[in-house]
Design a protein around this motif. Sequence first.
Motif, PDB file in Angstrom:
ATOM      1  N   UNK A 157       0.790  -1.237   0.000  1.00 29.83           N
ATOM      2  CA  UNK A 157       0.000   0.000   0.000  1.00 29.83           C
ATOM      3  C   UNK A 157       0.823   1.290   0.000  1.00 29.83           C
ATOM      4  N   UNK A 158       2.136   1.200   0.068  1.00 32.78           N
ATOM      5  CA  UNK A 158       2.948   2.417  -0.004  1.00 32.78           C
ATOM      6  C   UNK A 158       3.778   2.393  -1.281  1.00 32.78           C
ATOM      7  N   UNK A 159       4.294   3.564  -1.633  1.00 37.17           N
ATOM      8  CA  UNK A 159       4.958   3.717  -2.924  1.00 37.17           C
ATOM      9  C   UNK A 159       6.459   3.955  -2.775  1.00 37.17           C
ATOM     10  N   UNK A 160       7.164   3.589  -3.837  1.00 40.70           N
ATOM     11  CA  UNK A 160       8.602   3.825  -3.946  1.00 40.70           C
ATOM     12  C   UNK A 160       8.851   4.805  -5.079  1.00 40.70           C
ATOM     13  N   UNK A 161       9.857   5.601  -4.903  1.00 39.74           N
ATOM     14  CA  UNK A 161      10.237   6.588  -5.900  1.00 39.74           C
ATOM     15  C   UNK A 161      11.081   5.932  -6.987  1.00 39.74           C
ATOM     16  N   UNK A 162      10.783   6.260  -8.225  1.00 40.04           N
ATOM     17  CA  UNK A 162      11.612   5.888  -9.370  1.00 40.04           C
ATOM     18  C   UNK A 162      12.066   7.211  -9.991  1.00 40.04           C
ATOM     19  N   UNK A 163      13.350   7.337 -10.248  1.00 44.44           N
ATOM     20  CA  UNK A 163      13.909   8.602 -10.717  1.00 44.44           C
ATOM     21  C   UNK A 163      14.514   8.433 -12.107  1.00 44.44           C
ATOM     22  N   UNK A 164      13.883   9.033 -13.101  1.00 42.70           N
ATOM     23  CA  UNK A 164      14.382   8.963 -14.474  1.00 42.70           C
ATOM     24  C   UNK A 164      15.297  10.134 -14.771  1.00 42.70           C
ATOM     25  N   UNK A 165      16.419   9.849 -15.416  1.00 40.49           N
ATOM     26  CA  UNK A 165      17.417  10.877 -15.712  1.00 40.49           C
ATOM     27  C   UNK A 165      17.614  11.010 -17.217  1.00 40.49           C
ATOM     28  N   UNK A 166      17.600  12.257 -17.702  1.00 37.61           N
ATOM     29  CA  UNK A 166      17.844  12.549 -19.120  1.00 37.61           C
ATOM     30  C   UNK A 166      18.843  13.700 -19.224  1.00 37.61           C
ATOM     31  N   UNK A 167      19.390  13.867 -20.403  1.00 40.37           N
ATOM     32  CA  UNK A 167      20.243  15.022 -20.677  1.00 40.37           C
ATOM     33  C   UNK A 167      21.332  15.237 -19.645  1.00 40.37           C
ATOM     34  N   UNK A 168      21.351  16.443 -19.087  1.00 41.47           N
ATOM     35  CA  UNK A 168      22.382  16.819 -18.117  1.00 41.47           C
ATOM     36  C   UNK A 168      22.419  15.866 -16.934  1.00 41.47           C
TER      37      UNK A 168
END
Length: 152
Positions: free
Chosen positions: A84-95
């Motif tokens: 029932x809780x969420x995890x962060x996913x971090x997408x990286x582009x460019x710089x």
Amino acid sequence: MTWVKPSFLWMMYRCGWGTEENQETVLAVDITRDGFEWALRRACLSHYAEVLHADRGTWRDQVREAPARVQWDPERDLRLQPLPHRSLQLGLVGEAARLYADEWIVSVTDVTALARTVHAHVRDGELDAARGLLPGERPYPVRDGTLDHLMR
């Protein structure tokens, strides 16, 4: 785009315990806190949220310009079922992707064998043994206001 997935079990869900085609190797990448927080401060949500964005056009402009994107996906249990809780996913582009590759990475560890061992325990119903092998994870402490633009 490259994605930083701070949750081991979410990553196991994503790569099928390292058995999915072209995902047979599982790497743990340690990055600097400064780099991670740089990306968080400059990130935008990967989806439109009415409570955070003035309108869809403003959000689209943010996505186009931001060097990082955040998704909040359900955390997973040992059987890879959603919690029932969420995890962060971090997408990286460019710089952000360049900084990640050139400056933020501290170490890279092949954890494929660990993923397969934990998976074997789960398959055999040995959940306590599997749980005992999981990498230590705890909530990530962020400075006040760092995530305000990414959640409500």
